[in-house]
Scaffold this active site. Sequence first.
Site, PDB file in Angstrom:
ATOM      1  N   CYS A 251       0.787  -0.970   0.165  1.00 47.83           N
ATOM      2  CA  CYS A 251       0.137   0.118  -0.151  1.00 47.83           C
ATOM      3  C   CYS A 251       0.641   1.338  -0.050  1.00 47.83           C
ATOM      4  O   CYS A 251       1.635   1.709  -1.007  1.00 47.83           O
ATOM      5  CB  CYS A 251      -1.041  -0.044   1.038  1.00 47.83           C
ATOM      6  SG  CYS A 251      -2.443   1.067   0.915  1.00 47.83           S
TER       7      CYS A 251
ATOM      8  N   HIS B 194      -3.862  -5.080   0.054  1.00 46.54           N
ATOM      9  CA  HIS B 194      -3.026  -5.232   1.586  1.00 46.54           C
ATOM     10  C   HIS B 194      -3.351  -7.027   1.747  1.00 46.54           C
ATOM     11  O   HIS B 194      -4.259  -7.428   2.332  1.00 46.54           O
ATOM     12  CB  HIS B 194      -4.185  -4.831   2.605  1.00 46.54           C
ATOM     13  CG  HIS B 194      -3.854  -3.394   2.923  1.00 46.54           C
ATOM     14  ND1 HIS B 194      -2.849  -2.853   3.888  1.00 46.54           N
ATOM     15  CD2 HIS B 194      -4.264  -2.476   2.442  1.00 46.54           C
ATOM     16  CE1 HIS B 194      -2.664  -1.650   3.627  1.00 46.54           C
ATOM     17  NE2 HIS B 194      -3.680  -1.098   2.996  1.00 46.54           N
TER      18      HIS B 194
ATOM     19  N   GLU C 233      -1.841  -8.885   3.433  1.00 43.80           N
ATOM     20  CA  GLU C 233      -1.706  -9.294   4.829  1.00 43.80           C
ATOM     21  C   GLU C 233      -3.106  -9.584   5.363  1.00 43.80           C
ATOM     22  O   GLU C 233      -3.214 -10.458   6.418  1.00 43.80           O
ATOM     23  CB  GLU C 233      -0.967  -8.390   5.703  1.00 43.80           C
ATOM     24  CG  GLU C 233      -1.290  -7.032   6.157  1.00 43.80           C
ATOM     25  CD  GLU C 233      -1.605  -6.033   4.940  1.00 43.80           C
ATOM     26  OE1 GLU C 233      -1.265  -6.252   4.044  1.00 43.80           O
ATOM     27  OE2 GLU C 233      -2.239  -4.899   5.270  1.00 43.80           O
TER      28      GLU C 233
END
Length: 240
Positions: free
Chosen positions: A110, A213, A215
Amino acid sequence: MKAPIIGITSTLVKIDEMSEGVYVHQDYHKAIQACGGLPMILPLTDETSYRAMIDRCDALIISGGEDVDPLYFDAEPHPGLGKVFPLRDRLEIDAIRYARTLDKPLLAICRGVQVLNVAFGGTLIQDIPAQCPGSLQHSQKRARSLDSHWVEIHPQSRLFRIFGSEKVRVNSLHHQSVEQVADGFITTAVASDGIIEGIEDPKARFFMGVQWHPESMHSHDPLMLALFDSLVKEGAKTPV
Ligand code: MN
């Protein structure tokens, strides 16, 4: 064998008068742990100690966060520019360049991909809704972990070798993006509106960034887990 140390950059938050300090979303260290890496959060200190921390890491994650100050890509602030954090910009830009000289594996996420691009001379779109009429909704209203748009993956990229797919679903929590890609980097992922969502340095061992994102998707999306797994595995090869 020792678990590779994956350094994760952080920011500073003030909760109240009594509580002020290091912050990074927990999904980053959860994703690294899920792949057998040892996550270490890097506090914003100064150039010298930040470099010393990078020396100890086997791989790095440049995490999400504030907008990048347009000063670093020779632009003036657009009215849609959000909150900036100059100390973080300065330390992360230096850290990314330093990590490249050491050929440390690096995954920028990001804001991270934006800083990565700027660190090597690229530019950014400061506010997609204002500057790119007709663009997709890149600041999704649904939960962080949910996918919201497609990206096309460049078939001649490391990212493609990890995903094994030319089209991937991603989440989207950004209003800035890469504009002019830095010299020496290739575009690896693009949204259907043309917004660049991934870049990498094809000459490096593992040096890439993504605009979404992963994660926050790793626990239910095997492709995003594979991205972190690939980083941790590459980190395990870093000479001590
Ligand atoms: Mn997006």
